[in-house]
Scaffold this active site. Structure first.
Site, PDB file in Angstrom:
ATOM      1  N   TYR A 171       2.668   6.760  15.589  1.00  0.00           N
ATOM      2  CA  TYR A 171       3.953   6.074  15.398  1.00  0.00           C
ATOM      3  C   TYR A 171       5.162   6.976  15.597  1.00  0.00           C
ATOM      4  CZ  TYR A 171       0.841   3.226  12.401  1.00  0.00           C
ATOM      5  OH  TYR A 171      -0.182   2.491  11.882  1.00  0.00           O
ATOM      6  N   CYS A 190      -7.826  19.332  20.531  1.00  0.00           N
ATOM      7  CA  CYS A 190      -7.560  19.833  21.883  1.00  0.00           C
ATOM      8  C   CYS A 190      -6.858  18.793  22.728  1.00  0.00           C
ATOM      9  CB  CYS A 190      -8.868  20.245  22.524  1.00  0.00           C
ATOM     10  SG  CYS A 190      -9.590  21.600  21.622  1.00  0.00           S
ATOM     11  N   GLY A 218       0.849  -1.186   0.000  1.00  0.00           N
ATOM     12  CA  GLY A 218       0.000   0.000   0.000  1.00  0.00           C
ATOM     13  C   GLY A 218       0.882   1.232   0.000  1.00  0.00           C
TER      14      GLY A 218
END
Ligand code: LLP
Length: 415
Positions: free
Chosen positions: A307, A334, A264
Site C-alpha cells: 500500500y 531479494c 481491527g
C-alpha cells in the site's frame, strides 16, 4: 534517544536477547486501553463491539479481547475455526466472507451469525437454511480507505450487495423465507471520518428498507495515525452524529436499532511493534542512497510494499553515535519491492528517513505493526520462517505467544 511506543529501549533489547529478531511484540496495556475506548463508542440503543480478527489472529490476543467483552468478526471459515480453538464461543462470532466456506453448515449450526456478502451467497444460504435469520452486507455506494486497495465501497469494490439491488435481494429472501435481522456495511480501512459518517446514514436508509432488521453493523475502518503527523479517528466525534441518526430513526419509525462495529486496525495497529536488527548498510555512491538493510522485510511486514504504507522506523544504536544520516530502509528479501520506506503517496519511489548513524547489529524497531502485519505477511518468501510473537504483559514481562517457525515446518507438507 527517540522514545518507543510502549517499550523502553532496554525492554526492546531484553526481548531481542530472549527471542532473537525479527520478533513481533504486542502490548497488553495498549490492547486493553483500545478495547476500553471502543466499548465507549456512542450508541443509542445498545452496542456490540467486535474485533476483526483478520488484523492479528493469535489466540492470546483473541483471549484478551474475549475477556474484555468484545465479540468477533471472522472473514473465513478458517478464522471461525481458529477462534473456536482459542475458546471463543460460536455465538460471539459473525462471519462476513468472500465465499461460503466448505463446512459452512456445521459452523452455522454451532451458532455463528452470518452476513451474506453477495446475491449468490443469499441464494446458497437459502438453499441450506430456508426460513432462518440472515444478515446482509451491502456496498452502500461509496467507500473510503487510505488507498484504493483498502477501499471496500463504491462501484470499484466487489464487497457486499450493491445498494441498488434491493429488488433482487428481496425476491431471494422471499423465495427462501429468510428473515433479514442485520444490515452490514464496511467501506474501507483507514476511512475518512466524514465519509464513514455519510456511509452510516446510507446504511440507516437500508435499515429502513427491511422492517425486521434489529441491528446495523457499520464495520471497521477507523483511521489510526501510525506516523507522528497522521491523525487518528476520534470515536466520539464520528459516533455522536451516528447516534443522533439512530435516535431520529426511532422517532420516525419506533424502531430501536442496535449498533455493531468491528474494527481491527483501531484495536491493534499501535499496540504492536516489530523488532529487527540491522543486517547490513550499503550505499550506491554519491548520487545514490544509503540503504539500511534489516533482518526482516516483506515476509514479516507487507504493508509498505502493498500500500505504500508508512511506519515509524526507530533505530536504537548499540553505542552512542554523534552523527545522524539519511537512510532508505529495506527488507532482506531479494527484490526491490521489499521497501520499508516508500515515498508517502508515491509508493514507486524511495524515501529517506533521518536517524542516528547506523551500524550492523543495531536494534531497529518498526512501529504501528500490530494490525495486518503478522497476519498479512508474505510468509515464507525466500523461505524465511514466520517470526515469533511476544505479548508484553501488563506487569512488563514478555511472554512468547508464537514460536519462530522452523524450516521443517515450512516444508512439512511437501510430498
Ligand atoms: N469488517 C470487515 C468486513 C472487513 O473487511 C474489515 C477489513 C474490517 C471489518 C476491519 O477493518 P479495519 O478496522 O481494520 O480497517 N489489510 C489492510 C486493511 C484491509 C482489511 C480488509 N477488511 C491494512 O493493512 O490496512
Amino acid at each position: 534517544m527517540e522514545t518507543l511506543n510502549f517499550m523502553t529501549p532496554e525492554q526492546a533489547e531484553e526481548i531481542r536477547n530472549l527471542f532473537g529478531t525479527p520478533v513481533y511484540v504486542y502490548d497488553e496495556r495498549s490492547l486493553r486501553a483500545a478495547a476500553d475506548s471502543l466499548l465507549r463508542f456512542p450508541h443509542a440503543y445498545g452496542l456490540t463491539a467486535r474485533y476483526a480478527m483478520k488484523a492479528c489472529s493469535n489466540a492470546a490476543i483473541l483471549k484478551i479481547f474475549d475477556e474484555l467483552g468484545l465479540l468477533f468478526d471472522a472473514s473465513s471459515g478458517f478464522e471461525c475455526e481458529r477462534a473456536f480453538r482459542a475458546g471463543i464461543e460460536a455465538e460471539k462470532i459473525s462471519l462476513s466472507s468472500q465465499e461460503i466456506p466448505p463446512g459452512f453448515a456445521s459452523l452455522f449450526e454451532k451458532g455463528i451469525h452470518f452476513n451474506a456478502c453477495s446475491l449468490w451467497q443469499v441464494e446458497q444460504f437459502g438453499e441450506l437454511f430456508p426460513g432462518c435469520e440472515i444478515g446482509l452486507r451491502f456496498n452502500p455506494g461509496l467507500g473510503s480507505g487510505s488507498t484504493n486497495r483498502t477501499n471496500t465501497g463504491g462501484p470499484a469494490a466487489s464487497f457486499g450487495i450493491w445498494h441498488e439491488q434491493l429488488d433482487k435481494v428481496r425476491s431471494l429472501t422471499e423465495k427462501y423465507e429468510l428473515t433479514v435481522n442485520l444490515i452490514h456495511t464496511h467501506i474501507g480501512s483507514g476511512s475518512d471520518p466524514q465519509v464513514w459518517q455519510r456511509a452510516a446514514n446510507l446504511s440507516l436508509d437500508l435499515v429502513r428498507q427491511f422492517p425486521k432488521v434489529q441491528a446495523l453493523n457499520l464495520g471497521g475502518g477507523f483511521k489510526v495515525g501510525r506516523m507522528p503527523d497522521e491523525a487518528s479517528t476520534d470515536l466520539s466525534e464520528v459516533g455522536q452524529p451516528v447516534k443522533a441518526a439512530f435516535i431520529r430513526l426511532f422517532e420516525e419509525t419506533g424502531r430501536k436499532i442496535h449498533l455493531e462495529i468491528e474494527p481491527g486496525t483501531y484495536l491493534m495497529a499501535n499496540a504492536g511493534s516489530l523488532l529487527t536488527t540491522v543486517g547490513d548498510v550499503v550505499d550506491t555512491g554519491q548520487k545514490g542512497y544509503k540503504f539500511l538493510k534489516l533482518d526482516s522485510g516483506m515476509n514479516d511486514l507487507l504493508r509498505p510494499s502493498l500500500y505504500g504504507a508508512q511506519h515509524p522506523v526507530i533505530l536504537i544504536p548499540g553505542r552512542k553515535r554523534a552523527c545522524r544520516d539519511n537512510y532508505v530502509v529495506v527488507g532482506h528479501c531479494c527484490e526491490s519491492g521489499d521497501l520499508i520506506t516508500p515515498q508517502p503517496g508515491q509508493p514507486e519511489l524511495l524515501a529517506v528517513r533521518e536517524m542516528p548513524e547506523a551500524a550492523v547489529g543495531d536494534l531497529c524497531v518498526i512501529e504501528g505493526t500490530g494490525a495486518y502485519c503478522s497476519s498479512m505477511a508474505a510468509s515464507n518468501y525466500n523461505s524465511f520462517p514466520q517470526s515469533p510473537e511476544v505479548l508484553l504483559m501488563e506487569n512488563g514481562t514478555p511472554r512468547l505467544i508464537r514460536k519462530r517457525q522452523t524450516l521443517e515446518q515450512i516444508i512439512q507438507n511437501e510430498v
